[in-house]
Write a protein that holds these residues in place. Structure first.
Motif, PDB file in Angstrom:
ATOM      1  N   VAL A  35      -9.804   8.113  -0.817  1.00  0.00           N
ATOM      2  CA  VAL A  35      -9.996   6.795  -0.209  1.00  0.00           C
ATOM      3  C   VAL A  35     -11.415   6.697   0.328  1.00  0.00           C
ATOM      4  O   VAL A  35     -12.155   7.684   0.353  1.00  0.00           O
ATOM      5  CB  VAL A  35      -8.979   6.559   0.927  1.00  0.00           C
ATOM      6  N   ILE A  37      -0.772   5.183   6.543  1.00  0.00           N
ATOM      7  CA  ILE A  37      -2.042   4.518   6.252  1.00  0.00           C
ATOM      8  C   ILE A  37      -3.102   4.853   7.290  1.00  0.00           C
ATOM      9  O   ILE A  37      -4.266   5.100   6.942  1.00  0.00           O
ATOM     10  CB  ILE A  37      -1.832   2.997   6.120  1.00  0.00           C
ATOM     11  N   SER A  73      -7.393   6.435   7.841  1.00  0.00           N
ATOM     12  CA  SER A  73      -8.346   5.492   8.428  1.00  0.00           C
ATOM     13  C   SER A  73      -9.459   6.262   9.125  1.00  0.00           C
ATOM     14  O   SER A  73      -9.259   7.386   9.578  1.00  0.00           O
ATOM     15  CB  SER A  73      -7.621   4.595   9.436  1.00  0.00           C
ATOM     16  N   ASN A 108     -12.232   2.036   5.540  1.00  0.00           N
ATOM     17  CA  ASN A 108     -11.200   1.267   4.844  1.00  0.00           C
ATOM     18  C   ASN A 108     -10.281   0.565   5.832  1.00  0.00           C
ATOM     19  O   ASN A 108     -10.161   0.962   6.995  1.00  0.00           O
ATOM     20  CB  ASN A 108     -10.390   2.177   3.922  1.00  0.00           C
ATOM     21  N   ASP A 162      -6.926  -2.396  -3.872  1.00  0.00           N
ATOM     22  CA  ASP A 162      -6.254  -3.143  -2.809  1.00  0.00           C
ATOM     23  C   ASP A 162      -6.911  -4.518  -2.710  1.00  0.00           C
ATOM     24  O   ASP A 162      -7.964  -4.680  -2.108  1.00  0.00           O
ATOM     25  CB  ASP A 162      -6.374  -2.381  -1.479  1.00  0.00           C
ATOM     26  N   GLN A 221     -14.644  -4.460   1.201  1.00  0.00           N
ATOM     27  CA  GLN A 221     -14.010  -4.012   2.436  1.00  0.00           C
ATOM     28  C   GLN A 221     -14.022  -5.136   3.471  1.00  0.00           C
ATOM     29  O   GLN A 221     -15.070  -5.499   4.000  1.00  0.00           O
ATOM     30  CB  GLN A 221     -14.722  -2.776   2.985  1.00  0.00           C
ATOM     31  N   LEU A 248      -7.965   5.067  -4.238  1.00  0.00           N
ATOM     32  CA  LEU A 248      -7.495   3.824  -3.616  1.00  0.00           C
ATOM     33  C   LEU A 248      -8.651   3.177  -2.868  1.00  0.00           C
ATOM     34  O   LEU A 248      -9.195   3.760  -1.931  1.00  0.00           O
ATOM     35  CB  LEU A 248      -6.344   4.132  -2.645  1.00  0.00           C
ATOM     36  N   VAL A 296       0.841  -1.204   0.000  1.00  0.00           N
ATOM     37  CA  VAL A 296       0.000   0.000   0.000  1.00  0.00           C
ATOM     38  C   VAL A 296       0.874   1.251   0.000  1.00  0.00           C
ATOM     39  O   VAL A 296       0.649   2.186  -0.790  1.00  0.00           O
ATOM     40  CB  VAL A 296      -0.960  -0.003   1.205  1.00  0.00           C
ATOM     41  N   GLU A 342     -10.606  -0.800  -1.568  1.00  0.00           N
ATOM     42  CA  GLU A 342     -10.756  -2.251  -1.505  1.00  0.00           C
ATOM     43  C   GLU A 342     -11.998  -2.610  -2.333  1.00  0.00           C
ATOM     44  O   GLU A 342     -13.080  -2.056  -2.083  1.00  0.00           O
ATOM     45  CB  GLU A 342     -10.987  -2.708  -0.075  1.00  0.00           C
ATOM     46  N   HIS A 364      -6.294  -0.617   5.118  1.00  0.00           N
ATOM     47  CA  HIS A 364      -5.172  -0.846   4.211  1.00  0.00           C
ATOM     48  C   HIS A 364      -3.886  -1.145   4.970  1.00  0.00           C
ATOM     49  O   HIS A 364      -2.837  -1.309   4.346  1.00  0.00           O
ATOM     50  CB  HIS A 364      -4.963   0.376   3.317  1.00  0.00           C
TER      51      HIS A 364
END
Length: 408
Positions: free
Chosen positions: A145, A157, A161, A149, A235, A205, A200, A119, A202, A151
């Motif tokens: 993002v 990172i 969040s 999430n 991701d 999730q 970016l 990531v 997922e 990651h």
């Protein structure tokens, strides 16, 4: 799977758990089981009790514990060469990169070790691309993002969040990120502007409870990023490599992102292996000295990673996940209103919402452990089911039966 007496520790599970307390940092809250051996879908604790593994190392063990082909590849490489650093070439890396690129339909591979490293590497590449190719002014690049999430947990990172447990006490945070609701194309479009290097996401999730977006969302993200002139980074560290019934979760919408982030299952449950896979026009922005990893692409990792790709090239594991996913969804549907208030599933991956009156996710996990089934909770009353893709229909049905029992 019983170990010879001389190879088994003489310390009990309780003793080993107590021994960890003063010497291990408290960054996890594991179930009180101490695994000593494992094979296939089963693990065994130090007392010899057996458990069906329904978590598979958060998808790091997609092919089960100690898959023979992967163990053979590791053993063979251990006898030849394990590490050179990237100061020199090694004879295993080219094949790994060639086959992984072909499997994913992309051009180039940046090998790393952990998912979080993949990531972080993807973020760096996206920013470099924004400055060198898109023409974003220096230090102005942004990355969009999704809320909820997961990651990884490095400082950068957790900067984007929305989980306060992961953030509290770790600031100041890295700037350059915009957070929008997941599964909301209008919000995403509003957040993307001329400074946006990448989106970016997922595709599903995982940590949030296996949240599956509406059909068309991922295709919409792909169309939006192309139209707006920014990258789409998927991701697939948890969702990829067979878990959802396809090689990649984005394939359910026939989407090809600009960069894929892979990890977990790529190391076969043997060594940490991750990778950024992308188009030559994207990964080609890197020049020697701008990024690196001493262990990234090491011969042992490349040998195991190549064996993982070889397993996926057959399509067997993707088919198993799709076919057994029908069994999983059927079993969970039968539990709706009987302790289960909802679930989301794709392939052999499910987030199951437990009626809080029946118990928390942690309590259900502990009850299942006593029935010989291992799962992990997330977000209060949700448990995750992600068994090895080698699980049999009989084993899966048995796990669902154990869930029915503890809910009752």
């Amino acid at each position: 799977m019983t170990a010879p007496a001389q190879t088994r520790t003489t310390r009990s599970s309780a003793d080993l758990i107590r021994a960890e307390e003063p010497v291990l940092a408290h960054n996890y809250h594991p179930l009180p089981v101490v695994v000593a051996r494992a094979e296939g879908t089963w693990v065994e604790d130090v007392e010899g009790r057996r458990y069906l593994d329904m978590l598979a190392g958060y998808s790091a063990l997609n092919f089960g514990h100690r898959h023979p082909a992967l163990i053979e590849a590791a053993h063979a490489q251990l006898d030849r060469l394990t590490l050179t650093s990237r100061a020199f070439h090694n004879d295993r890396l080219a094949e790994f990169a060639e086959r992984l690129a072909a499997l994913t339909g992309l051009d180039m591979v940046l090998p790393m070790n952990t998912g979080a490293e993949a990531v972080e590497s993807g973020i760096k590449v996206a920013r470099k691309w924004a400055y060198d190719v898109k023409g974003v002014p220096a230090d102005r690049a942004t990355i969009v993002v999704a809320a909820e999430n997961f990651h990884g947990r490095t400082t950068t990172i957790v900067s984007f969040s929305t989980d306060e447990t992961a953030r509290q006490g770790f600031g100041p945070f890295t700037p350059g990120f915009r957070i929008v609701p997941y599964n909301d194309l209008a919000a995403l479009e509003a957040a993307v502007d001329e400074t946006t290097a990448a989106v970016l996401l997922e595709p599903i999730q995982g940590e949030a409870g296996v949240l599956i977006p509406d059909e068309g969302y991922l295709a919409g993200v792909r169309e939006l990023t192309r139209r707006k002139g920014c990258l789409f980074i998927a991701d697939e560290i948890q969702s990829g490599l067979g878990r959802t019934g396809r090689t990649l979760a984005v394939e359910h919408e026939s989407v090809v992102p600009d960069m894929l982030l892979l990890g977990k299952a790529l190391g076969g449950g043997i060594v940490p292996v991750s990778a950024v896979v992308g188009g030559r026009d994207v990964l080609g922005v890197l020049r020697p000295g701008e990024h690196g990893s001493t262990f990234g692409g090491n011969p042992l990792a490349a040998a195991v990673g190549t064996a993982v790709v070889e397993l996926l090239e057959t399509g067997e594991f993707q088919r198993r996940a799709a076919e057994l996913g029908v069994v999983l969804r059927g079993g969970l549907s039968a539990l709706l209103g009987r302790g289960v208030v909802g679930f989301r599933a794709r392939g052999l991956w499910a987030g199951v919402d437990i009626d809080p009156a029946v118990g928390t996710g942690r309590e259900i996990g502990e009850r299942l452990m006593r029935e010989g089934v291992l799962v992990k909770d997330t977000h209060g009353s949700t448990i995750r089911l992600a068994p090895p893709l080698t699980i049999t229909a009989e084993e899966l049905t048995g796990a669902l039966g154990a869930l029915e029992k503890v809910l009752a």
